[in-house]
Write an enzyme that holds these catalytic residues in place. Structure first.
Site, PDB file in Angstrom:
ATOM      1  N   ASP A 318       0.759  -1.252   0.000  1.00 58.78           N
ATOM      2  CA  ASP A 318       0.000   0.000   0.000  1.00 58.78           C
ATOM      3  C   ASP A 318       0.789   1.301   0.000  1.00 58.78           C
ATOM      4  O   ASP A 318       0.757   2.070  -0.961  1.00 58.78           O
ATOM      5  CB  ASP A 318      -0.986  -0.006   1.180  1.00 58.78           C
ATOM      6  CG  ASP A 318      -0.356  -0.416   2.505  1.00 58.78           C
ATOM      7  OD1 ASP A 318       0.871  -0.558   2.581  1.00 58.78           O
ATOM      8  OD2 ASP A 318      -1.119  -0.599   3.486  1.00 58.78           O
ATOM      9  N   GLU A 451      -8.306   3.747   7.218  1.00 58.09           N
ATOM     10  CA  GLU A 451      -8.127   4.013   5.788  1.00 58.09           C
ATOM     11  C   GLU A 451      -9.369   4.562   5.102  1.00 58.09           C
ATOM     12  O   GLU A 451      -9.280   5.457   4.253  1.00 58.09           O
ATOM     13  CB  GLU A 451      -7.650   2.742   5.077  1.00 58.09           C
ATOM     14  CG  GLU A 451      -6.202   2.380   5.341  1.00 58.09           C
ATOM     15  CD  GLU A 451      -5.982   1.798   6.722  1.00 58.09           C
ATOM     16  OE1 GLU A 451      -4.836   1.850   7.219  1.00 58.09           O
ATOM     17  OE2 GLU A 451      -6.952   1.286   7.326  1.00 58.09           O
TER      18      GLU A 451
END
Length: 576
Positions: A318, A451
């Site tokens: 990520d 997130e």
């Protein structure tokens, strides 16, 4: 007698023996049962599809209402004011603070006070609080991770007394001289990033000195043949190595998520060594950067080459992609950092190639990839991507920017439904996608991750669409309902049953609550024109770069003291 026979005749139809002797009627009964079941199931499916369509319609109505308000405000000049931030005039008009936003911001601040006071009471100086058992644990070697992670959140929320007590602990008790094998990644994003952010916000040199101390202890990790860092290092002896379970390889996210912090440290100290180490990593990776910009999660630190492994925008991949964009922003989007933007745009082409949509609801999601095979799985960790795409969209030509923003909005809708699709309205750790079934939760724990609310924050800031605030508020309420306990906040072992764990992750204070607070704050608070967030949501002040020709050093002119007031498994899931 006739009535008795008639009554008996009727009751025989409920006797199983009657049908066992008559197979044709048994088959007919079975067919009727299956038909009725299908009708009920189809009705339930229609109801679910109807709810999805209603949410989409609400989204469009809110978007159009916001557009009308903006047009009216532009025509009349009413309802807007120009914000002056620390002596610098903002060129962007600022909408007056909304009473609902003020109330919601206050609720998030109350949540932060509850989390912080519980940590202060039961786990002061430890890395993390276990709220159920009311004790502290040292998940990161006893570096006060929650305290350091929370410094900038306390400062931004105006919790001055709590900030000062934390500052005193840093001054008197924070000691990095520990015989502990630390994660370079976790220590950088939480401790180096947290201390640098506290320095940028407060101007207190104590935080800069401490960040330099811990960064110096991490530097030997980059002494590999290729310059790709080893991911574990002993804080006293400087012995660096990789985890055994990686087969000797370095992890992509763990190796490419130190650039923001170490470049900032070189700028603030005038010492180029930190920037040199982390920028060498990008130079090395760029030598063999693939045409689709997608790197596997394992990199060989001896040769600097890719190892055969998963490609993902979730755990262990990520934040590498996130930092390609953010270093470009940190560097004022100049030619000096153009190679970061170029690499990021190539990677976004690769991301687009991984996007698929479900049936029947057409949820967009990002697949994982091994070799040439796609896996219909998406981590909640990958829900940072909508915010990243929105943040990076402005660097494209208009048509491409519109397309990227549209994809960001689609992915955010999917991530929001990660939450809405469970009984607790909290998302699981990852989701699988099957034809005709939309999404199903895989690993079902929730550990207070940030997130999705991070992406909602960026989308609200960049579009002004209040729908994203509503979604964020719904998520906050779900945390309040399911995760708040007497002594802090806990994750869930299972989002389907609501069974609680015993850990308040440090990133809940550093990221989740901070992004929620900023979601309901004026956009002048930590303006995206002046600050860039590291992957642990620590805002770093954007400072002009004046690099040497080789792009690897900084001169004394780069040393700027900023006194403005104002992401995994990549991240380990901790103790459940």
């Amino acid at each position: 007698m006739a009535r008795s026979r008639s009554s008996s005749s009727k009751w025989r139809y409920v006797n199983p023996a009657y049908y066992l002797k008559r197979p044709k009627r048994l088959a007919l009964l079975f067919i009727l049962f299956v038909g009725a079941s299908l009708v009920v199931w189809d009705r339930q499916t229609l109801i679910q599809e109807h709810e999805v369509e209603l949410e989409k319609l609400k989204y469009e109505v809110n978007r159009l209402q916001n557009l009308v308000k903006e047009i009216k405000a532009d025509e009349s000049g009413v309802g807007k004011e120009t914000v002056i931030s620390k002596g610098n005039k903002s060129s962007k008009p600022e909408v007056l603070d909304d009473p609902i936003d003020i109330e919601r911001r206050g609720k998030v601040k109350d949540a932060m006070l509850h989390a912080w006071s519980s940590y202060e009471k039961y786990a002061w100086g430890h890395d993390e609080l276990q709220p159920q058992s009311k004790n502290g644990v040292d998940s990161f070697g006893g570096l006060g991770a929650t305290l350091i992670d929370a410094l900038d959140t306390l400062y931004i929320m105006g919790l001055d007394e709590q900030f000062q007590r934390a500052r005193e602990w840093v001054a008197q008790s924070l000691d990095f001289n520990k015989n502990y094998d630390a994660s370079v990644f976790e220590t950088t994003i939480r401790v180096v990033g947290g201390l640098l952010s506290a320095y940028d916000l407060s101007g207190d040199k104590l935080f800069l000195e401490k960040s330099k101390d811990i960064a110096d202890r991490l530097l030997p990790a980059w002494n590999s043949p290729s310059g790709i860092p080893y991911n574990i290092i002993n804080l006293i002896h400087g012995n660096a190595h990789n985890p055994g379970w990686t087969g000797g390889d370095s992890i992509l996210a763990d190796s490419g998520t130190e650039q923001l912090e170490f470049i900032a440290l070189s700028q603030r100290t005038g010492d180029p060594k930190y920037q040199q180490k982390v920028e060498n990593v990008i130079i090395e990776l760029n030598k063999t950067f693939p045409p689709d910009g997608l790197l596997p999660i394992y990199i060989n630190p001896h040769r600097g080459t890719r190892s055969y492994s998963t490609i993902t925008f979730g755990a262990m991949g990520d934040s590498f992609y996130e930092y390609l964009l953010k270093v470009w922003i940190q560097g004022n989007k100049t030619d000096t950092v153009k190679h970061y933007r170029d690499m990021w745009e190539i990677s976004m082409k690769g991301l687009e190639s991984l996007v698929r949509r479900t049936t029947p609801s057409s949820f967009a999601y990002i697949c994982e990839k091994i070799g040439n095979s796609l896996i219909d799985k998406m981590d909640e960790l990958a829900c940072f991507a909508p915010g990243m795409l929105a943040l990076g969209s402005s660097g494209y030509p208009p048509d491409e920017a519109k397309k990227m923003l549209s994809l960001a909005e689609e992915l955010a809708w999917t991530c929001y439904n990660f939450y809405q699709s469970t009984p607790t309205k909290l998302a699981g750790e990852n989701y699988f996608f099957h034809s005709g079934q939309d999404m199903s939760v895989g690993t079902s724990w929730n550990i207070l991750r940030p997130e999705t609310v991070e992406s909602l924050f960026y989308l609200w800031r960049l579009t002004g669409n209040k729908t994203y605030q509503e979604w964020g508020w719904n998520i906050f309420q779900a945390f309040e309902k399911n995760s708040r306990v007497e002594s802090g906040y806990v994750g869930l072992k299972d989002v389907n049953t609501g069974v609680k764990d015993n850990m308040m992750q440090s990133f809940f204070l550093a990221e989740t609550l901070k992004y929620l607070y900023l979601l309901f704050s004026p956009s002048s608070i930590i303006s995206l024109d002046e600050w860039v967030f590291n992957t642990e949501a620590h805002p770093i002040k954007i400072v002009a770069r004046h690099d040497l020709v080789d792009k690897l050093g900084v001169s004394d002119e780069d040393h700027t003291e900023t006194r403005s007031r104002a992401r995994r498994e990549g991240r380990f899931h901790g103790n459940l």
